[in-house]
Motif scaffolding. Sequence first.
Motif, mmCIF file in Angstrom:
data_model
loop_
_atom_site.group_PDB
_atom_site.id
_atom_site.type_symbol
_atom_site.label_atom_id
_atom_site.label_comp_id
_atom_site.label_asym_id
_atom_site.label_seq_id
_atom_site.Cartn_x
_atom_site.Cartn_y
_atom_site.Cartn_z
ATOM 1 N N ARG A 77 6.286 -27.314 -3.880
ATOM 2 C CA ARG A 77 4.934 -26.629 -4.741
ATOM 3 C C ARG A 77 4.940 -25.080 -4.155
ATOM 4 O O ARG A 77 4.755 -24.710 -5.323
ATOM 5 N N ALA A 78 5.540 -24.581 -3.242
ATOM 6 C CA ALA A 78 6.126 -22.956 -2.764
ATOM 7 C C ALA A 78 6.330 -22.674 -3.990
ATOM 8 O O ALA A 78 6.182 -21.075 -4.281
ATOM 9 N N GLY A 79 7.889 -23.592 -4.160
ATOM 10 C CA GLY A 79 8.622 -22.929 -5.086
ATOM 11 C C GLY A 79 7.957 -22.595 -6.127
ATOM 12 O O GLY A 79 8.027 -21.084 -7.351
ATOM 13 N N ALA A 80 7.222 -23.455 -6.574
ATOM 14 C CA ALA A 80 6.427 -24.382 -8.032
ATOM 15 C C ALA A 80 5.354 -22.720 -8.337
ATOM 16 O O ALA A 80 5.436 -21.482 -8.964
ATOM 17 N N ILE A 81 4.757 -21.918 -6.930
ATOM 18 C CA ILE A 81 3.978 -21.230 -7.767
ATOM 19 C C ILE A 81 4.103 -19.869 -7.432
ATOM 20 O O ILE A 81 3.940 -19.339 -8.200
ATOM 21 N N ASP A 82 5.311 -19.163 -6.406
ATOM 22 C CA ASP A 82 6.354 -18.765 -7.315
ATOM 23 C C ASP A 82 6.368 -18.334 -8.155
ATOM 24 O O ASP A 82 7.003 -17.330 -8.984
ATOM 25 N N GLU A 83 7.317 -19.347 -8.819
ATOM 26 C CA GLU A 83 7.984 -19.196 -10.618
ATOM 27 C C GLU A 83 6.298 -19.549 -11.290
ATOM 28 O O GLU A 83 6.215 -18.183 -11.935
ATOM 29 N N LEU A 84 5.290 -19.996 -11.185
ATOM 30 C CA LEU A 84 4.293 -19.487 -11.636
ATOM 31 C C LEU A 84 3.641 -17.789 -11.735
ATOM 32 O O LEU A 84 2.900 -17.353 -12.396
ATOM 33 N N MET A 85 3.474 -17.288 -10.304
ATOM 34 C CA MET A 85 3.331 -15.961 -10.217
ATOM 35 C C MET A 85 4.638 -15.515 -10.631
ATOM 36 O O MET A 85 4.150 -14.058 -11.675
ATOM 37 N N ALA A 86 5.962 -15.299 -11.522
ATOM 38 C CA ALA A 86 6.530 -14.459 -11.723
ATOM 39 C C ALA A 86 6.439 -14.198 -12.989
ATOM 40 O O ALA A 86 7.075 -13.321 -13.614
ATOM 41 N N SER A 87 6.115 -15.894 -13.481
ATOM 42 C CA SER A 87 5.868 -15.979 -14.737
ATOM 43 C C SER A 87 5.054 -15.058 -15.403
ATOM 44 O O SER A 87 4.567 -14.963 -16.744
ATOM 45 N N GLY A 88 3.842 -14.338 -14.511
ATOM 46 C CA GLY A 88 2.553 -13.527 -15.094
ATOM 47 C C GLY A 88 2.005 -14.730 -15.440
ATOM 48 O O GLY A 88 0.399 -13.724 -15.511
ATOM 49 N N ALA A 89 1.532 -15.834 -15.436
ATOM 50 C CA ALA A 89 0.878 -16.854 -15.569
ATOM 51 C C ALA A 89 -0.369 -16.539 -14.754
ATOM 52 O O ALA A 89 -1.245 -17.050 -14.706
ATOM 53 N N LEU A 90 -0.301 -16.544 -12.973
ATOM 54 C CA LEU A 90 -0.915 -15.880 -12.354
ATOM 55 C C LEU A 90 -0.787 -14.918 -11.654
ATOM 56 O O LEU A 90 1.082 -14.561 -11.351
ATOM 57 N N ASP A 91 -1.199 -13.415 -12.188
ATOM 58 C CA ASP A 91 -0.714 -12.638 -11.912
ATOM 59 C C ASP A 91 -0.773 -12.039 -10.373
ATOM 60 O O ASP A 91 -1.477 -12.419 -9.305
ATOM 61 N N ASP A 92 0.974 -12.058 -9.932
ATOM 62 C CA ASP A 92 1.322 -11.253 -8.942
ATOM 63 C C ASP A 92 0.504 -10.112 -8.535
ATOM 64 O O ASP A 92 1.008 -8.407 -8.616
ATOM 65 N N ALA A 93 -0.485 -9.423 -7.807
ATOM 66 C CA ALA A 93 -0.853 -8.773 -7.759
ATOM 67 C C ALA A 93 -0.364 -7.630 -6.888
ATOM 68 O O ALA A 93 0.082 -6.009 -7.019
ATOM 69 N N VAL A 94 0.318 -8.119 -5.437
ATOM 70 C CA VAL A 94 1.350 -7.237 -5.078
ATOM 71 C C VAL A 94 2.269 -7.184 -5.332
ATOM 72 O O VAL A 94 2.404 -6.474 -5.215
#
Lengths: 91, 299
Positions: B183-200
């Motif tokens: 699950r964490a890997g999936a969220i990391d991917e989601l963040m990397a894709s910009g779908a959830l902007d990785d503010a950090v």
Amino acid sequence: MIVRILGEGQFRVGDVAAELNRLDTELEAAVNHNDEAAFGAALDGLLAHVRAQGTPLPPDTLEPSDLILPAEDTSMDEVRKMLTGEGLIPG
Amino acid sequence: MGVMKRVSLVFKAKANKALDKMEDPRETLDYSYQRQLELLTKVRRGVADVATSRKRVELQMNQLQQSSNKLEDQARKALGMGREDLARAALERKASAQTQLNDLQVQYAQLQAEEEKLTVASQRLQSKVDAFRTRKETIKATYTAAEAQTRINEAFSGISEEMGDVGMAIQRAEDKTAQMQARAGAIDELMASGALDDAVGGSRRDDIQSELDMMSASSDVERELSRLKGEITASAPKQLEGGANGNSQATQSQPQSAQGAQDQGGPYAPPPPAPTQAAPAGIPVSDLPAAEPQDGEGS
């Protein structure tokens, strides 16, 4: 009589076999009827009864238990696997 | 037969099977003790693994929270600029981040519970292993192999049950951790894709931010433009004057011509075409203020 609740430890309980058996029968019926809700209720009832009536055994005792109960968050599927004795108990 | 009895029988069968393998019952004691120590190491490693997993989830929760805050900020800015469509997009993304966050909070609580359970299990096993070691030495010192059998069986069954219990706890924790990592890997991917902007991370600019930046940049450009226009309007007379006496050598004689224009600028009304004509010369003209004091001192 010593009862173990998996993941929790052992309890020495007095003469509560009748009530435990009644609840255990419910638990088994739930497993047989594939009734997850009844299963959860029966398991919770069993565990609550053991905790309320029993005294925890000190951790350094090496006595085997007379009865063993699944852990409180065990699913019906896990109990089925446990009963076949395959996979769930390592070693 | 009820569930309780069947589960106990499964455990007992397991213990008996292990006992039967040993020819000398006292051998069982040493062998079992080795297994217990291995299990202790394993359960401690299990605690550490769950803790690592929990920390990773915690980190992601922080990132998602920052992301969510940032998206709300963006929505506010977009609304301020009259871009409701952009604000809506930002809020939709915020809702998605929030869903992930709520989900992670549940997982986090589960991991925390798992970690506690394993910690308690490891302490309980440690007590039993210590007790077993004492019992083992006593049995070996006191009884012959034949006499020892019953006592060994007792001690072995007791510890074997505990080992089965702890082994199951480790198994469950491992399963939970594996699920969590997926699950964490999936969220990391989601963040990397910009779908959830990785503010950090900040390495990737999301489209809402770039549009906001573009809008604020274009308003900056407008502001600059009107500032320059203002400057040009103010210095327009000199442009005419400079043009009259030295337009051919405009670049090299800028300072002088500019000063000349300013000195004589007052009396002349700025001719209408001046601003547009002066536009190309706008850049050198903007250097004027810096050059002026020198000139002023010089003359």
